[in-house]
Design a protein around this motif. Sequence first.
Motif, PDB file in Angstrom:
ATOM      1  N   ALA A   1      50.026  39.133  72.732  1.00  0.00           N
ATOM      2  CA  ALA A   1      50.841  39.489  71.528  1.00  0.00           C
ATOM      3  C   ALA A   1      52.346  38.997  71.841  1.00  0.00           C
ATOM      4  N   LEU A   2      53.283  38.859  71.019  1.00  0.00           N
ATOM      5  CA  LEU A   2      54.412  38.501  71.193  1.00  0.00           C
ATOM      6  C   LEU A   2      55.453  39.713  70.344  1.00  0.00           C
ATOM      7  N   LEU A   3      56.507  39.976  71.470  1.00  0.00           N
ATOM      8  CA  LEU A   3      57.508  41.065  70.763  1.00  0.00           C
ATOM      9  C   LEU A   3      58.401  40.033  70.259  1.00  0.00           C
ATOM     10  N   VAL A   4      58.983  40.430  69.145  1.00  0.00           N
ATOM     11  CA  VAL A   4      59.999  39.907  68.253  1.00  0.00           C
ATOM     12  C   VAL A   4      61.077  40.583  68.091  1.00  0.00           C
TER      13      VAL A   4
ATOM     14  N   GLY B   1      57.448  38.167  75.739  1.00  0.00           N
ATOM     15  CA  GLY B   1      58.686  38.374  75.225  1.00  0.00           C
ATOM     16  C   GLY B   1      59.423  39.546  75.435  1.00  0.00           C
ATOM     17  N   LEU B   2      59.040  40.370  76.834  1.00  0.00           N
ATOM     18  CA  LEU B   2      59.630  41.463  77.015  1.00  0.00           C
ATOM     19  C   LEU B   2      61.215  41.253  77.201  1.00  0.00           C
ATOM     20  N   ASP B   3      61.417  40.238  78.101  1.00  0.00           N
ATOM     21  CA  ASP B   3      62.872  40.204  78.667  1.00  0.00           C
ATOM     22  C   ASP B   3      63.757  39.631  77.287  1.00  0.00           C
TER      23      ASP B   3
ATOM     24  N   PHE C   1      50.217  46.695  80.773  1.00  0.00           N
ATOM     25  CA  PHE C   1      49.676  46.371  79.644  1.00  0.00           C
ATOM     26  C   PHE C   1      50.557  45.281  79.246  1.00  0.00           C
ATOM     27  N   VAL C   2      52.001  45.145  79.442  1.00  0.00           N
ATOM     28  CA  VAL C   2      52.651  44.042  78.778  1.00  0.00           C
ATOM     29  C   VAL C   2      52.519  42.893  79.682  1.00  0.00           C
ATOM     30  N   ALA C   3      52.344  43.262  81.091  1.00  0.00           N
ATOM     31  CA  ALA C   3      51.910  41.750  82.004  1.00  0.00           C
ATOM     32  C   ALA C   3      50.820  41.365  81.676  1.00  0.00           C
TER      33      ALA C   3
END
Length: 698
Positions: free
Chosen positions: A566-569, A265-267, A258-260
Amino acid sequence: RAAPPAREVASVCPYCGVGCQLGYRVRDGRIEEVVGRDGPSNHGRLCVKGRFGFDFLTHPDRLARPLIRIDGAAKDPADCTDPSRARGKFREASWGEALARAGDGLRVIRDGIGPQALAGFGSAKGSNEEAYLFQKLVRTGFGTNNVDHCTRLCHAASVTALLEGIGSGAVTAPFTAVEDADLIFVIGARPTENHPVAATFIKQAVARGATLVVADPRGSELDRIATEILRFRPGEDVALLNAMLHVILSENLHDPAFVAARVDGLDGLRAHVAAYAPEAVEVQCGVPAEPIRRVARLYARSPAALTLWGMGISQSVHGTDNARALIALSLVCGQVGRRGTGLHPLRGQNNVQGASDAGLIPMMLPDYHRIDDAAARATIEALWGATIDPKPGLTVVEIIAAAGRGDIRGMYVMGENPAMSDPDLAHARAALARLDHLVVQDLFLTETAALADVVLPASAWPEKDGTVTNSNRQVQMGRAAVAPPGEVRQDLAIIVAMARRLGLDWTYAHPREVFAEMAQAMPSLANITWDRLLRENSVTYPCAAPDAPGEDIVFHDHFPTRDGRALLVPAGPSDPAEMPDAAYPFVLTTGRELEHWHTGTMTRRAGVLDAIEPSATVSLAPGDLRRLGILPGGWIRVTTRRGTVQCASREDPGLPEGVVFLPFAFREAAANLLTDPRLDPEGRIPGFKLCAARVEPG
Ligand code: SF4
């Protein structure tokens, strides 16, 4: 001969964002009772407010004619503690005189000092059409974007984080999606009191077998059916959620596919939460490491997990960070866009979603187009035939602060009560009293109206037609059941009359005309029309076709961001709230109670609700009461750096020691005399849920 049967008028509850459909049973021009109807968010259910909160309509305090301040009558902030004291400072006036005074006062400031010296507060208690017209009036008639409403005091932080992370500020799934969830994560919310009908769906889901996790500093009724309870320390939301993210990412429990496919922003997030091992933050959080690890694994491994949150998350000086961490949790685990999953900030007011969608916010046009986006502005300018200031306006608390400095000189307040709802009320009331010209449109001589130059008597929800949008993105039709009293006019007509006094040639005669224009300005309303709502009562947006029901679960294959991802913040650490110290050793937290709605204007004038909960009480843990030498019911004095209130005490075993709770509906013990006006730097929302206090017998 038997009396004729009551006529039933289908409408929507005027209180919380659940948006229960109801029927007003009307006989001889009066509402006799209210019954639940089979709406998509309530299935016939109503809570005590929906059922009994309507006889304020005929309360003797109801305004029936416009009021004008008598020349020379001083504006005294002390009148806010008992607005009836101010009654003698007003005289009744005709609509012609009142509208001339109201509109001309604003026009003189606009033309003499400049548009930025004006501001307007619209209301999430009004319809979508009223919200849309109000913001249009401020932008085109006043010439400023200084327009906002109570969303700034409830979910502004959630919307900021959602727009940033997934490109949409609305919920990804309705709360009724708990029916399909395997795990329900409720954090910073007390739905049994604040969204009672939504709570019934949660209870049913748990009875069916769903796992419930409740995270909150204060115990609640839902704890009784929860599998896991995380009682974290007030203000430590970010640390707790980052610790859960640490567990999920360090144990590779996230959803890499899902993330890929959908998330950036996962790293950065992984590096950020590396320092948040549960063992490293358990003392800070007040929750042992093991339950944090257990809940993180439960959430990540759940086939379908839905997150519901409330003011406990958003009413914080780091509310945006709190919401960012929740969004990250959902995104890394792929818990969004499928049945039984999702992100759902439970909305407060009945129409806070719709009013925000309609552009009743200072930095966004309808449908959340940024005011500084030239192309978006040009589209709306073409529709309106008017120019719009490209500079974002001030938010609620910033407007009050600007009034205190003398920068804002005139205001039009429709259906809001900042003299009760703003933080640090002593300053807010002094700022409102300082205005050269204040126009208030409301049902009663409220605490804010007590400081007005002109008071325009408003129509109540059961007296008008209009649409509202609930927490689930369901646009619903409200219908007039009874006529307003005396000379009271429809709010929409009052806004139009004010616009004409300010030089606009508006001719809107019915909300259906406004809805049609809104639909042109707001692609989100595609395939939803006034006539369709008259037929169907409720349609969810987005809606793909005129005969489609609307999408209750969204973002199943892409997010509404520029690239669909989407973006992980990473969240925090950010500036802490005002934490307890030696002089102010308690945490004060504020909120609502089941029976009373916000500043109490309507529910404290509803007979049954007032009878159940007639006065203010401050709640304390049993141990704190014992230490203070007070029995439940004894009087308490609560003091912060901003003020003192006194009221009777109540024992609440759900409260941790060192934390006191005060509801904000009671003017005789106005909680916001105590609260801290510091804002979340991004959501611009005050931290109503936490400030330092001293508690003494008294
Ligand atoms: Fe009204 Fe909310 Fe109660 Fe439903 S749950 S009846 S919308 S206050």
